[in-house]
Design an enzyme around this catalytic site. Structure first.
Site, PDB file in Angstrom:
ATOM      1  CG  ASP A   1      -2.175  -0.839   0.993  1.00  0.00           C
ATOM      2  OD1 ASP A   1      -2.881  -1.113   1.970  1.00  0.00           O
ATOM      3  OD2 ASP A   1      -2.422  -1.245  -0.154  1.00  0.00           O
TER       4      ASP A   1
ATOM      5  CE  LYS B   1      -8.180   0.624  -3.247  1.00  0.00           C
ATOM      6  NZ  LYS B   1      -7.248  -0.506  -3.329  1.00  0.00           N
TER       7      LYS B   1
ATOM      8  CG  MET C   1      -8.459   7.550   6.241  1.00  0.00           C
ATOM      9  SD  MET C   1      -9.389   6.409   5.190  1.00  0.00           S
ATOM     10  CE  MET C   1      -8.858   4.822   5.851  1.00  0.00           C
TER      11      MET C   1
END
Length: 511
Positions: free
Chosen positions: A37, A59, A168
Site C-alpha cells: 500500500d 490508493k 483519514m
C-alpha cells in the site's frame, strides 16, 4: 505440476520496523511477491529478498490508483503460480483495510491465505503521543472511525461519546469541527492531531474544537489521527515518559547514492516532510531544522475585503503552497468556497503550488515554465494592461520585484497579507549538536528566508564551523542569499524544485 502458493495479508502497523510483529518480519524476509500500500514505509521494502517482485498498488487520494478488482486478480494470479505473496497493508488488515474483498477473491479459486495482525494507528498514535484512549475518570469508551466520507456518519451519536479517534480526517477537519459543534460538543473540548505517528517525522498539534483549525492553518494534514476528548489533557503529564525508538535497518543496499551522508534540511515548521522522505529513500541520514514559522498575518482585514469583492478581479496569483492554504482557509471562514472563483483566472508558481490548488478542486490557468515567481510576468499568457490582479502573499519580506513588474505592464495589483513567516525562537537540539560536532555533510536551503534565519538561529546558539559542509540551494534567489551569508554555493538545482534539489545532491561530485 506447479505447487500452490499462499497469500499472507500482513499488517505493517505504523510503518516503522520497530513496530512490526515478529511474524510480519519473518514473512517479509521470505516473500517472493510483495503487494504493498501507499503508506508503507520505504524501509520495510528493503526487508524483502533482492529478487522479490514488488508491486505498488497504493490508493492515493486525488490520484489514479489501482482498482480493488485488479489487486484481487494479482493476488490470485501469483498464488496460482505457486508464489509466496505478502499483501502488505498499513496498520491492521481488518481496520479499514479492504481485506474482505481480497479474501473473497482468494476463497473462490481455493487459494490458501493467512491474516497477520498489525498495530493500528488508531490505537498506537495516541499512545505514542501520551494520550490514553480510556481513563477511569475522563473516558470509559472510545470510537474509532474514518472521516473519509463525513456525510455518511451519525454525528449526533458520535458527539455524545467521550473520546473519538478519527482516521483519514485531515482534509475533513473543517467538517468534523462543524458537525461536532452543531451537535452541542463544547468548543473547549480538547483536540490532538498526530501526523506520521511512530516515525521520526511525528508531529503533534493540540488545541480545542474552537481553535484547532487556526493552529493547523497552512499545514498538510495527511496522514493524521485526530483525537477528540478530555483524555487529550493527559498528554502534558504523560508524554515526557513515552519513549519512541526508531531503529535503522542494517540491510539497506550499498548502492543507495546518499548512503552514509548526513543532510540537514532547513524548512518551515509544520510543513510537509516529502523532501526528507525523498532523501531518506536515497539512503541519507536526514536531520530537520525548522528555519521558518508560518502563521496568520497581523490582520485579516485586507484579505477579507478582497474576498468580499473577488468578482472584481481578473487574476488570482498564488506563488506558494502557504498562499494557497491560507487563502482558501480564509475563504472558508467567510462562508465561501472555490465556486466564487468561477470568473477569476488563477496563476501559480511551481508544481507544489499547483498540486495544493488542485486539492481544492481547481486547476491553474497558468504556470510559468521555470518554477520561479520572477518568470510570471515574462511568460504571462495575456496582456496585463487594465487587468486587476489579486496577490495574497507573505506579510513581510516578499517579492517586491514581481509587483513592480506587474504594475509596469499596466496591471492593477492588489497585495494582501495572507500569512506571515517568522524566524523560530529556538533551534532543534539534534540539528545544533550535529552542526557543532561537524557530522553534517550537506545543508539544504529552499528559500532566501531560510538562509537568513538559519544564520540568525545558529549565531544565537553559539555558532558552528560550516567550512567543510556543502551548501545546497534550490535556485538563483536562494543562491544569492547563500553567497551573501556564506560566501559560496556548492550545489544549485537545475530544476528549481525540491525533487530537482534532491537530484542535484545525488549528482554532487564530492559525495
Amino acid at each position: 505440476m506447479t505447487s500452490k502458493g499462499k497469500v499472507y495479508l500482513v499488517g505493517a502497523g505504523l510503518g516503522n520496523v520497530a513496530y512490526l510483529t515478529v511474524r510480519a518480519l519473518q514473512l517479509l524476509t521470505q516473500a517472493e511477491v510483495l503487494v504493498y500500500d501507499a503508506l508503507v514505509d520505504d524501509q520495510l521494502l528493503q526487508l524483502v529478498p533482492q529478487n522479490c517482485l514488488k508491486l505498488d498498488v497504493g490508493k492515493r487520494g486525488g490520484k489514479p490508483s489501482t482498482p480493488q478488482a485488479e489487486i484481487n486478480q494479482l493476488l490470485v494470479k501469483y498464488c496460482q503460480l505457486g508464489k509466496q505473496i505478502v499483501r502488505l497493508k498499513s496498520g491492521d488488515p481488518f481496520i479499514f483495510g479492504r481485506s474482505a474483498a481480497e479474501i473473497d477473491a482468494l476463497i473462490a479459486p481455493n487459494c490458501p491465505f493467512e491474516v497477520i495482525p498489525g498495530i493500528s494507528s488508531a490505537l498506537a498514535a495516541p499512545l505514542l503521543a501520551g494520550i490514553p484512549l480510556t481513563d477511569p475518570t475522563l473516558s470509559s469508551c472510545f470510537a474509532v472511525f474514518t472521516a473519509h466520507e463525513p456525510e455518511k456518519l451519525d454525528w449526533e451519536a458520535l458527539a455524545r461519546l467521550e473520546t473519538l479517534a478519527i482516521l483519514m480526517g485531515g482534509k475533513q477537519l473543517s467538517a468534523i469541527v462543524q458537525q461536532l459543534l452543531h451537535y452541542r460538543r463544547s468548543p473547549q473540548t480538547p483536540v490532538a492531531i498526530i501526523k506520521w505517528a511512530g516515525t521520526p517525522k511525528q508531529q503533534i498539534w493540540t488545541s480545542d474544537l474552537a481553535n484547532i483549525q487556526i493552529v493547523t492553518a497552512g499545514v498538510s494534514l495527511s496522514p493524521v489521527i485526530i483525537i477528540v476528548g478530555e483524555v487529550v489533557t493527559l498528554r502534558e503529564r504523560l508524554n515526557a515518559k513515552i519513549e519512541i525508538k526508531f531503529p535503522a535497518l542494517d540491510m539497506l543496499p550499498d548502492q543507495l547514492p546518499l548512503r552514509g551522508k548526513t543532510i540537514l534540511i532547513t524548512r518551515s515548521a509544520g510543513q510537509s516532510s516529502q523532501f526528507s522522505d525523498r532523501l531518506a529513500t536515497l539512503g541519507a541520514n536526514v536531520i530537520e531544522m525548522p528555519a521558518l514559522e508560518i502563521g496568520p498575518p497581523v490582520s485579516w482585514e485586507d484579505l477579507d475585503r478582497a474576498i468580499a469583492h473577488i468578482a472584481d478581479f481578473d487574476w488570482l496569483v498564488l506563488t506558494s503552497t502557504n498562499g494557497v492554504d491560507y487563502f482558501f482557509t480564509r475563504l472558508a471562514t467567510q462562508g465561501k468556497d472555490a465556486r466564487v472563483l468561477a470568473g477569476v483566472k488563477i496563476a501559480v508558481v511551481g508544481e507544489k503550488t499547483a498540486h495544493s490548488l488542485e486539492q481544492h478542486g481547481l486547476h491553474p490557468d497558468f504556470i510559468p515554465p521555470s518554477f520561479i515567481a520572477d518568470a510570471l510576468v515574462e511568460h504571462f499568457p495575456e496582456a496585463l494592461l487594465g487587468k486587476k490582479v489579486l496577490f495574497p502573499r507573505v506579510e513581510t519580506g516578499g517579492r517586491e520585484v514581481l509587483v513592480k513588474e506587474f504594475t509596469a505592464k499596466g496591471a492593477d495589483v492588489v497585495e494582501v497579507a495572507a500569512y506571515e513567516s517568522r524566524c523560530p525562537q529556538t533551534i532543534s537540539p539534534d540539528a545544533l549538536k550535529a552542526l557543532q560536532q561537524q557530522v553534517v555533510d550537506v545543508i539544504t536551503f529552499a528559500s532566501s528566508k531560510t538562509v537568513k534565519n538559519f544564520c540568525q538561529l545558529l549565531a544565537s546558539h553559539g555558532g558552528a564551523n560550516l567550512d567543510s559542509i556543502c551548501i545546497a540551494s534550490i535556485g538563483p534567489l536562494t543562491s544569492k542569499a547563500c553567497q551573501q551569508q556564506f560566501g559560496r554555493v556548492d550545489i544549485e538545482a537545475e530544476e528549481y524544485t525540491l525533487e530537482g534539489l534532491a537530484q542535484a545532491i545525488v549528482q554532487w561530485p564530492k559525495h
